[in-house]
Design an enzyme around this catalytic site. Structure first.
Site, mmCIF file in Angstrom:
data_model
loop_
_atom_site.group_PDB
_atom_site.id
_atom_site.type_symbol
_atom_site.label_atom_id
_atom_site.label_comp_id
_atom_site.label_asym_id
_atom_site.label_seq_id
_atom_site.Cartn_x
_atom_site.Cartn_y
_atom_site.Cartn_z
ATOM 1 C CB SER A 61 5.089 43.661 61.447
ATOM 2 O OG SER A 61 4.758 43.658 62.799
ATOM 3 C CE LYS A 64 5.197 46.762 63.416
ATOM 4 N NZ LYS A 64 5.951 45.824 64.286
ATOM 5 C CB VAL A 258 2.385 37.975 63.927
ATOM 6 C CG1 VAL A 258 3.625 38.056 64.768
ATOM 7 C CG2 VAL A 258 1.483 39.163 64.114
HETATM 8 O O1 DON Z 1 1.496 44.739 67.374
HETATM 9 C C1 DON Z 1 1.575 43.564 67.098
HETATM 10 O O2 DON Z 1 2.027 42.748 67.894
HETATM 11 C C2 DON Z 1 1.111 43.121 65.740
HETATM 12 N N1 DON Z 1 0.065 43.995 65.285
HETATM 13 C C3 DON Z 1 2.226 43.170 64.736
HETATM 14 C C4 DON Z 1 3.418 42.330 65.125
HETATM 15 C C5 DON Z 1 4.066 41.661 63.973
HETATM 16 O O3 DON Z 1 3.516 41.492 62.918
HETATM 17 C C6 DON Z 1 5.425 41.103 64.230
HETATM 18 N N2 DON Z 1 5.917 40.389 63.072
HETATM 19 N N3 DON Z 1 6.435 39.426 62.803
#
Ligand code: DON
Length: 306
Positions: A61, A64, A258
């Site tokens: 994320s 983003k 994540v």
């Molecule tokens: O879409 C998702 O769930 C992951 N590609 C990204 C989520 C994420 O990194 C949340 N962060 N803490």
């Protein structure tokens, strides 16, 4: 600064509670949790690191922040027709607000918001073209041509991406999408799967710490006004329903992923990247947060005062 980061890395190495590696993306579950790195890129362009700062990890994320920056460049203020700029107070993959708010995500950093941003930046291009553009932007920001997408992670996300697919189809049902849902999702999964190390990530974030200019390359990336606003969104929304806690403990704009990375910005001072794959219950790096908390205790960088 070298002593500070060495000290933080030493303290993190002795912690026994390291959090839990994300498992809902199977490829991320393979990562050894006993890793930690920190890189601090100062506004004068010097970079100080400790731990495994050359090891690549999935930025997830954190990407983003960069797709939002691209979207602002392409659409300007029209970005805010697609996503809001309020904290959500909900988990990153939550769907609940979308129905009440007619398919417009609260902010660009929750999954729904980032998927809407992916749709906004595609602008009719082929998936390969838009991914090449995002990758090129990351290489430009990090001043490093070696940055690539980890295809294994992207594939792993695609195969287990039911929740993101639900978010995307639900938004599309409101008539908000300009591109086919599968192309938007493919773009989103791939930009989340960019692999970087903390040196590259701290360097890539430097423009946000330095009024829009990367001091290493000398290039202006965004206006100082825009850098300020991206930082404000990171502070309010960068850690999802943990954003308040992160502001309280660390006191810096930050964006987590994540994969266990966090990019934090100390405006006018530094861009900091930390990585440790174990996450807290919200999905933010446990040791990463603790390391940043220590860093702001050892410096006077908290945006809330000394
Ligand atoms: O879409 C998702 O769930 C992951 N590609 C990204 C989520 C994420 O990194 C949340 N962060 N803490």
């Amino acid at each position: 600064m070298q002593k500070i980061v060495d000290d933080i890395a030493a303290q993190m190495a002795s912690r026994t509670e390291k959090g839990t590696v994300a498992s809902y993306i199977p490829q991320l579950a393979c990562v050894n949790p006993d890793q930690f790195s920190i890189s601090v890129a100062l506004a004068d362009g010097s970079v100080f690191s400790a731990g495994c700062a050359q090891t690549l990890f999935s930025i997830q994320s954190i990407s983003k922040v960069f797709t939002l920056t691209l979207a602002l460049g392409k659409l300007g203020e029209r970005v805010w027709n697609r996503v809001g700029r309020e904290p959500s107070g909900d988990p990153f993959n939550s769907i609940v607000q979308l129905e009440h708010e007619q398919g417009k995500p609260r902010n660009p950093f929750v999954n729904a918001g980032a998927i809407a941003i992916a749709d906004a930046i595609i602008q009719g291009h082929q998936p390969k073209e838009i991914l090449a553009e995002i990758l090129q932007f990351m290489r430009f920001l990090a001043n490093d041509e070696s940055i690539v997408i980890d295809e294994k992670v992207a594939r792993s996300e695609e195969l287990t991406g039911e929740r993101n697919a639900s978010l995307a189809h639900f938004m599309a049902s409101f008539g908000h999408f300009e591109n086919p849902v599968d192309i938007v999702l493919g773009t989103y999964f791939h930009h989340c799967s960019i692999a970087m190390n903390t040196v590259q990530l701290a360097t890539a974030g430097l423009f946000l710490a330095n009024s829009g200019v990367n001091p290493i390359t000398g290039y202006r990336v965004v206006s100082s006004d825009r850098a300020k606003r991206i930082n404000s969104l990171m502070l309010m929304c960068g850690h999802y329903d943990g954003s308040g806690e992160f502001a309280y403990r660390v006191g810096l704009p930050g964006k987590s992923g994540v994969g266990g990375g966090i990019l934090a910005i100390a405006p006018c001072n530094a861009s900091i990247a930390v990585w440790s794959p174990g996450l807290d219950t919200i999905g933010n790096s446990k040791l990463g947060t603790e390391a940043l908390e220590l860093l702001t205790q050892k410096t006077d960088w908290s945006v809330f005062g000394k």
